[in-house]
Design a protein around this motif. Structure first.
Motif, PDB file in Angstrom:
ATOM      1  N   LYS A 566       0.825  -1.210   0.000  1.00 14.51           N
ATOM      2  CA  LYS A 566       0.000   0.000   0.000  1.00 14.51           C
ATOM      3  C   LYS A 566       0.863   1.267   0.000  1.00 14.51           C
ATOM      4  CE  LYS A 566      -3.833   2.104   2.547  1.00 14.51           C
ATOM      5  NZ  LYS A 566      -4.637   2.328   1.349  1.00 14.51           N
ATOM      6  N   LYS A 567       2.032   1.191   0.671  1.00 15.61           N
ATOM      7  CA  LYS A 567       2.922   2.346   0.738  1.00 15.61           C
ATOM      8  C   LYS A 567       3.810   2.470  -0.496  1.00 15.61           C
ATOM      9  CE  LYS A 567       3.234   2.345   5.787  1.00 15.61           C
ATOM     10  NZ  LYS A 567       4.158   2.175   6.944  1.00 15.61           N
ATOM     11  N   ASP A 568       4.019   1.373  -1.197  1.00 10.51           N
ATOM     12  CA  ASP A 568       4.945   1.363  -2.323  1.00 10.51           C
ATOM     13  C   ASP A 568       4.199   0.992  -3.605  1.00 10.51           C
ATOM     14  OD1 ASP A 568       7.023   1.224  -4.065  1.00 10.51           O
ATOM     15  OD2 ASP A 568       8.245  -0.166  -2.896  1.00 10.51           O
ATOM     16  N   PRO A 569       3.619   1.947  -4.298  1.00 12.37           N
ATOM     17  CA  PRO A 569       2.871   1.637  -5.528  1.00 12.37           C
ATOM     18  C   PRO A 569       3.723   0.972  -6.596  1.00 12.37           C
ATOM     19  CG  PRO A 569       2.425   3.883  -4.776  1.00 12.37           C
ATOM     20  CD  PRO A 569       3.563   3.376  -3.968  1.00 12.37           C
ATOM     21  N   LYS A 570       5.011   1.323  -6.647  1.00 11.06           N
ATOM     22  CA  LYS A 570       5.875   0.715  -7.651  1.00 11.06           C
ATOM     23  C   LYS A 570       6.026  -0.777  -7.418  1.00 11.06           C
ATOM     24  CE  LYS A 570      10.461   1.164  -9.727  1.00 11.06           C
ATOM     25  NZ  LYS A 570      11.753   1.887  -9.673  1.00 11.06           N
ATOM     26  N   LEU A 571       6.171  -1.162  -6.171  1.00 10.69           N
ATOM     27  CA  LEU A 571       6.270  -2.585  -5.853  1.00 10.69           C
ATOM     28  C   LEU A 571       4.970  -3.306  -6.175  1.00 10.69           C
ATOM     29  CD1 LEU A 571       7.787  -4.977  -4.597  1.00 10.69           C
ATOM     30  CD2 LEU A 571       6.917  -4.248  -2.369  1.00 10.69           C
ATOM     31  N   LEU A 572       3.843  -2.666  -5.897  1.00 14.37           N
ATOM     32  CA  LEU A 572       2.547  -3.260  -6.199  1.00 14.37           C
ATOM     33  C   LEU A 572       2.395  -3.480  -7.699  1.00 14.37           C
ATOM     34  CD1 LEU A 572      -0.329  -4.105  -5.254  1.00 14.37           C
ATOM     35  CD2 LEU A 572      -0.998  -1.727  -5.607  1.00 14.37           C
ATOM     36  N   LYS A 573       2.887  -2.551  -8.474  1.00 13.98           N
ATOM     37  CA  LYS A 573       2.726  -2.643  -9.919  1.00 13.98           C
ATOM     38  C   LYS A 573       3.682  -3.647 -10.541  1.00 13.98           C
ATOM     39  CE  LYS A 573       3.169   0.204 -14.097  1.00 13.98           C
ATOM     40  NZ  LYS A 573       3.462   1.548 -14.622  1.00 13.98           N
ATOM     41  N   ASN A 574       4.948  -3.660 -10.079  1.00 15.98           N
ATOM     42  CA  ASN A 574       5.987  -4.415 -10.766  1.00 15.98           C
ATOM     43  C   ASN A 574       6.333  -5.755 -10.142  1.00 15.98           C
ATOM     44  OD1 ASN A 574       6.268  -2.312 -12.583  1.00 15.98           O
ATOM     45  ND2 ASN A 574       7.883  -1.323 -11.407  1.00 15.98           N
ATOM     46  N   GLY A 575       6.079  -5.920  -8.861  1.00 11.64           N
ATOM     47  CA  GLY A 575       6.560  -7.139  -8.232  1.00 11.64           C
ATOM     48  C   GLY A 575       5.569  -7.904  -7.397  1.00 11.64           C
ATOM     49  N   ALA A 576       4.409  -7.342  -7.129  1.00  8.85           N
ATOM     50  CA  ALA A 576       3.477  -7.979  -6.200  1.00  8.85           C
ATOM     51  C   ALA A 576       3.012  -9.337  -6.707  1.00  8.85           C
ATOM     52  CB  ALA A 576       2.280  -7.059  -5.954  1.00  8.85           C
ATOM     53  N   ASN A 577       2.733  -9.417  -8.006  1.00 10.23           N
ATOM     54  CA  ASN A 577       2.229 -10.680  -8.567  1.00 10.23           C
ATOM     55  C   ASN A 577       3.256 -11.795  -8.378  1.00 10.23           C
ATOM     56  OD1 ASN A 577       0.727 -12.539  -9.936  1.00 10.23           O
ATOM     57  ND2 ASN A 577       0.427 -11.296 -11.748  1.00 10.23           N
ATOM     58  N   TYR A 578       4.503 -11.510  -8.719  1.00  7.57           N
ATOM     59  CA  TYR A 578       5.543 -12.532  -8.595  1.00  7.57           C
ATOM     60  C   TYR A 578       5.793 -12.903  -7.135  1.00  7.57           C
ATOM     61  CZ  TYR A 578      10.233 -14.436  -8.276  1.00  7.57           C
ATOM     62  OH  TYR A 578      11.310 -15.210  -7.963  1.00  7.57           O
ATOM     63  N   ILE A 579       5.901 -11.888  -6.269  1.00  7.67           N
ATOM     64  CA  ILE A 579       6.189 -12.168  -4.859  1.00  7.67           C
ATOM     65  C   ILE A 579       5.065 -12.968  -4.230  1.00  7.67           C
ATOM     66  CG2 ILE A 579       6.574 -11.099  -2.611  1.00  7.67           C
ATOM     67  CD1 ILE A 579       7.887  -8.763  -4.087  1.00  7.67           C
ATOM     68  N   MET A 580       3.840 -12.585  -4.507  1.00  9.09           N
ATOM     69  CA  MET A 580       2.704 -13.296  -3.933  1.00  9.09           C
ATOM     70  C   MET A 580       2.674 -14.748  -4.414  1.00  9.09           C
ATOM     71  SD  MET A 580       0.224 -12.548  -1.808  1.00  9.09           S
ATOM     72  CE  MET A 580      -0.162 -10.815  -2.027  1.00  9.09           C
ATOM     73  N   ARG A 581       2.997 -14.940  -5.670  1.00  7.85           N
ATOM     74  CA  ARG A 581       3.018 -16.298  -6.199  1.00  7.85           C
ATOM     75  C   ARG A 581       4.098 -17.132  -5.500  1.00  7.85           C
ATOM     76  NH1 ARG A 581       4.697 -17.950 -12.374  1.00  7.85           N
ATOM     77  NH2 ARG A 581       4.663 -20.218 -12.081  1.00  7.85           N
ATOM     78  N   GLN A 582       5.278 -16.536  -5.316  1.00 12.45           N
ATOM     79  CA  GLN A 582       6.347 -17.270  -4.657  1.00 12.45           C
ATOM     80  C   GLN A 582       6.025 -17.553  -3.194  1.00 12.45           C
ATOM     81  OE1 GLN A 582       9.012 -18.581  -6.208  1.00 12.45           O
ATOM     82  NE2 GLN A 582       7.955 -17.854  -8.046  1.00 12.45           N
ATOM     83  N   ILE A 583       5.336 -16.646  -2.535  1.00 13.42           N
ATOM     84  CA  ILE A 583       4.894 -16.902  -1.157  1.00 13.42           C
ATOM     85  C   ILE A 583       3.979 -18.113  -1.126  1.00 13.42           C
ATOM     86  CG2 ILE A 583       3.507 -15.987   0.739  1.00 13.42           C
ATOM     87  CD1 ILE A 583       4.612 -13.229   0.090  1.00 13.42           C
ATOM     88  N   CYS A 584       3.098 -18.199  -2.084  1.00  8.54           N
ATOM     89  CA  CYS A 584       2.194 -19.345  -2.143  1.00  8.54           C
ATOM     90  C   CYS A 584       2.953 -20.630  -2.450  1.00  8.54           C
ATOM     91  CB  CYS A 584       1.111 -19.108  -3.192  1.00  8.54           C
ATOM     92  SG  CYS A 584      -0.017 -17.754  -2.797  1.00  8.54           S
ATOM     93  N   VAL A 585       4.006 -20.518  -3.266  1.00  5.91           N
ATOM     94  CA  VAL A 585       4.801 -21.708  -3.575  1.00  5.91           C
ATOM     95  C   VAL A 585       5.552 -22.185  -2.341  1.00  5.91           C
ATOM     96  CG1 VAL A 585       6.770 -22.539  -4.914  1.00  5.91           C
ATOM     97  CG2 VAL A 585       5.018 -21.147  -6.014  1.00  5.91           C
ATOM     98  N   LYS A 586       6.134 -21.245  -1.590  1.00  2.70           N
ATOM     99  CA  LYS A 586       6.942 -21.617  -0.434  1.00  2.70           C
ATOM    100  C   LYS A 586       6.090 -22.094   0.736  1.00  2.70           C
ATOM    101  CE  LYS A 586      10.909 -20.445  -2.244  1.00  2.70           C
ATOM    102  NZ  LYS A 586      11.974 -21.449  -2.526  1.00  2.70           N
TER     103      LYS A 586
END
Length: 897
Positions: A566-586
């Motif tokens: 919520k504080k970092d719009p750039k991270l939400l736009k560019n990396g949230a999808n990948y990070i969230m997916r990897q969290i689900c994988v781990k």
């Protein structure tokens, strides 16, 4: 002194003074022959008082220096030692005179005195060394040349006599014990119990404090002087200068930063010799301990074998004893008691006999014991590795590259010799070492990585409960120190930091749990990076932290992660999808989805909630790792889980429809679609529907496409898809879905064969909730269709909740309570920005985002009046499709078209 001698010493001519000094020498010799020691004392006192100590009279001081040297020569080797206490102080005082001529004659005088006194001068070595150290940097060339000659003489005397000479003034030379003795029989050399003490003329213990003070000199000439002396002392057998290595090692490191190349070169050479000496001594002591241990083990083993042999042969021994006794009795009966057998055996009992044999065996195994221990050079030297390590760690933070390289090389060597001594310094070492992992110098970088790996292995293998372990690894201090360094460090340091956290968590999980606040900060900071390895390490650590089903820990982390998004719009736009997916994988996907969905219920920012829900929906539909979760939703065995997702996702209507389609709740999907159609359709939702339709052609929805062949069995599937078709504008997605439904209409009129048909490809397999069960064969068959009568009340509750959320959203929109968001427009799962950010770690997709072929030309659009969020699609064709869709809903004359 005679008046003629006094007059001659005060003469201005050097030759006259020199001849007078020879006369004084003859006078002192005669007094010595006559035994007139009182006159000798008076002569020396007069030379000191009236000449050598004559302030502001250079000529008098020169005369005094020559006179004192002549007196010392006259006294000779046997008697000069008694007068050195009076002769040397005034001579040494003249080394600090302002007149360079006085300093020159002081060097000459001390040279002559030392040449006669030899070993007797060693008790005054500290004072002599001090003046030599100062005058080695003298500005006058003549004085410096004389000082070099004097320095060579003193070095020769020290090298020859320092380790064993005892002054004749304080001791009888005949009482001085030798340092070593030799066994006349074996020829072995043994070291006596002979340590340096106050009786020795030279005391290394008294010299070291002076050396520790002078070692931090700045003048290059003085540094060269000190290095030369250290080389001399190091090569003297018996002094064991290496024992005092911590006293001067820090100063040698400062020499490495000298601007003069000669100083640096000599220091490098000396430090190599010192390090080699440390290695040899340590290896010698290690081999000695191993040898002693092996001897003890072999001795015990042989004794045990001997005991076992005697125990097994006890019967035989008893029989031999009995037969001998019988023989003796027979001999006595035959009156031949006078005959003696040559091999007569003592009359021992069995226990006594065994004990006697064991004692004999021990005597054979035990080596000869001497008063001294067999001499091995370096065997008794004790090196304080903790003090050395402390110096090395302090020099790791130096700004000089050479200093850092030498310090790291020493650490590397000592780490092999005494690894346990590094344990208390781990926190301090790592705070400096991790910074060097990203150093621009390749040599430093390589050494730092090597040392970091060794320390990781040391900490992983170290067991404080083992015998000999004296330290506890300061895990808490390490975590605190590295956390402070993490936020200012570079990527390599951060990766190493996460590796250390994983190690600490594996060894002592409680230490990490106690620092969970700092842990969350570091994990979130790592996840916000665009470095793939750093993200992977952070996710591995997160997996370790949550491996024990620590739901509270997982919830706390996900809460902070959502706050970061919520504080970092750039991270939400560019990396949230990948990070969230990897969290689900781990981690467990079910736990992650359930926890995030419950957290989103507490958020008031509807736009942010929509974005997060869309990310979760994209991952659920497209990720191969979500296969088992999709199967679980399709089976419908865990209704509370589906209920949690549904209620939380109501803020994103398209994601709700996608969730229902994945779980094959077609009736509920159609009901949601009907409720959704009663309200204003936003452009954001149309774009999501457009992309959802394209996903219908992906392998994920193969099962759903096959179900289109049985319209009677899945009537609500047809209604739902046709409903989506009716909502969509006539874009390419409309054409795709229309063609798919048209191709299935030919089967719509076919009668339903029922579940008993052998060729029924729609019968679902029963898959257990565990992973092992999912891979096993099917044990039962369940219908994939949700029976309306059984789910009516359940669906009604969900529909009411969805309707409530939609009404609240519409009410807020019309009351102008939903403001324009400052958030960046979110990418889609079809062509995600993270695929460009992480090209090597995001798998390639076969799905293409071609939404723009349905229009012939692009045209500008106006801002929608509903202030809804617009999801950005990065491809140009998608932009054209978005403009086409928006153009159909662009307000004209204040009304919607």
């Amino acid at each position: 002194m005679d008046k003629s001698i006094i007059k001659g010493l005060n003469d201005k001519l050097y030759e006259k003074r020199k001849s007078t000094a020879l006369e004084l020498e003859e006078l002192v010799k005669q007094c010595l022959i006559d035994g007139d020691y009182d006159r000798i004392d008076k002569i020396i006192g007069e030379l000191c008082r009236d000449y050598a100590y004559a302030l502001h009279q250079p000529m008098s001081r020169n005369a005094g220096l020559m006179g004192l040297a002549a007196s010392a020569i006259a006294l000779g080797v046997n008697d000069v030692g008694r007068y050195l206490r009076s002769i040397l102080p005034p001579v040494l005082a003249c080394f600090g005179d302002q007149n360079d001529q006085v300093r020159f004659y002081a060097c000459e005088s001390l040279y002559n005195i030392a040449k006669i006194a030899k070993g007797e001068i060693l008790p005054y070595f500290n004072e002599i060394f001090d003046v030599l150290c100062k005058i080695s940097a003298d500005t006058e060339n003549s004085v410096r040349g004389a000082a070099e000659l004097l320095d060579r003489l003193i070095k020769d005397i020290v090298a020859e006599r320092a380790s064993s000479y005892i002054s004749i003034v304080n001791n009888d030379p005949h009482d001085v014990p030798s340092a070593i003795t030799a066994d006349p029989l074996s020829g072995n050399v043994y070291q006596e119990q002979y340590e340096q003490n106050d009786a020795l003329a030279f005391s290394l213990q008294k010299f070291i404090p002076l050396l520790s003070e002078r070692i931090y000199a700045i003048n290059p000439d003085t540094r060269v002087f000190l290095i030369n002396w250290l080389n001399v002392l190091l090569n003297i057998p018996g002094l064991e200068l290496i024992t005092y290595l911590p006293s001067f090692l820090g100063g040698l490191f400062s020499f490495l930063g000298d601007s003069h190349k000669d100083v640096r070169t000599m220091t490098h050479s000396l430090m190599d010799v010192l390090l080699h000496e440390v290695q040899e001594i340590s290896k010698l002591q290690i081999e000695r301990r191993i040898k002693q241990q092996q001897e003890i083990e072999e001795r015990n083993k042989m004794l045990e074998q001997k005991k076992e042999t005697k125990k097994n042969d006890g019967t035989l021994i008893a029989e031999k004893k009995k037969s001998l006794l019988n023989a003796f009795e027979e001999l006595s009966n035959d009156n031949i008691s006078q005959i003696k057998t040559p091999n007569e055996t003592p009359n021992f009992s069995q226990d006594e006999f065994s004990k006697h044999e064991i004692i004999q065996e021990q005597q054979q195994l035990q080596p000869l014991v001497h008063d001294g221990e067999e001499y091995i050079p370096g065997q008794d030297i004790q090196i304080s590795f903790p003090e050395i390590i402390s110096i090395l760690v302090n020099n790791l933070a130096s700004s000089e590259t050479e200093v850092q390289l030498i310090a790291m090389h020493w650490i590397d060597v000592i780490l092999d010799l005494s690894p346990d001594d590094f344990i208390p310094f781990l926190s301090h070492i790592l705070s400096v070492l991790l910074k060097l992992l990203s150093d621009s110098d390749p040599d430093i970088n390589q050494l730092a990585h090597n040392l970091n790996r060794q320390f990781l292995q040391l900490s992983g293998d170290y067991n404080p409960s083992q015998p000999g372990s004296q330290h506890e690894i300061p895990y808490g201090t390490i975590v605190n120190t590295l956390t402070l360094q993490f936020f200012d460090g570079k990527v390599e340091a951060k990766i190493a930091y996460l590796e250390w956290l994983q190690l600490i968590y594996r060894k002592v999980p409680g230490q990490i749990i106690d620092h969970n606040d700092s842990m969350f900060l570091t994990l979130l900071k790592s996840l916000s990076s665009n470095h793939a390895t750093l993200i992977a390490k952070a996710l591995d650590l997160l997996q370790s932290l949550c491996s024990n089903s620590n739901d509270d820990y997982l919830r706390k982390f996900l809460e902070d992660f959502l706050k970061l998004l919520k504080k970092d719009p750039k991270l939400l736009k560019n990396g949230a999808n990948y990070i969230m997916r990897q969290i689900c994988v781990k981690l467990s996907p079910e736990s992650v989805y359930k926890t995030i969905s419950s957290i989103l219920n507490s958020y008031d920012d509807v736009i942010f909630v929509r974005m997060v829900i869309q990310i979760l929906s994209n991952i659920l539909i497209t990720s191969p790792e979500m296969y088992y979760l999709r199967v679980k939703l399709r089976q419908g065995d865990d209704r509370p889980f589906f209920n949690t997702l549904f209620k939380s996702w109501c803020y994103n209507s398209v994601s709700i429809i996608a969730l229902c389609l994945v779980s094959e709740s077609y009736e509920l999907a159609y009901s949601v679609l009907q409720i959704y159609a009663n309200y204003e359709v936003k452009i954001n939702d149309l774009v999501q529907l457009d992309m959802l339709v394209q996903l219908f052609e992906s392998p994920i929805f193969t099962r759903m496409r096959l179900q289109l062949l049985e319209q009677q069995k899945y009537p609500y599937l047809y209604k739902c898809l046709y409903g989506i078709l009716m909502i969509l504008p006539q874009t390419k997605a409309f054409e795709i879905l229309n063609r798919r439904l048209s191709s299935a209409n030919i089967w719509a009129s076919q009668p339903y064969s029922g579940p008993s048909s052998n060729m029924n490809i729609h019968s679902s397999r029963s898959i257990s909730n565990s992973t092992a069960g999912l891979n096993s064969s099917s044990t039962s068959e369940t219908s994939s269709q949700r029976i309306v009568s059984q789910n009516k009340l359940y669906y009604q509750e969900l529909q009411e909740h969805f309707k409530t959320i939609i009404e609240q959203e519409q009410s807020a929109m019309h009351q102008n309570l939903m403001k324009e968001s400052d958030w960046p427009l979110l990418g889609t799962y079809l062509d995600t920005p993270e695929e460009r950010t992480f090209p090597s770690i995001v798998p390639s997709r076969n799905i293409t985002a071609d939404l723009g072929n349905a229009v012939a030309a692009e045209q500008s659009i106006e801002q929608p009046m509903d202030n809804s969020s617009i999801i950005y699609h990065p491809s140009d064709s998608a932009k054209g499709s978005l403009r086409t869709i928006a153009s159909k809903f662009t307000p004209r004359n204040g009304e919607h078209q």
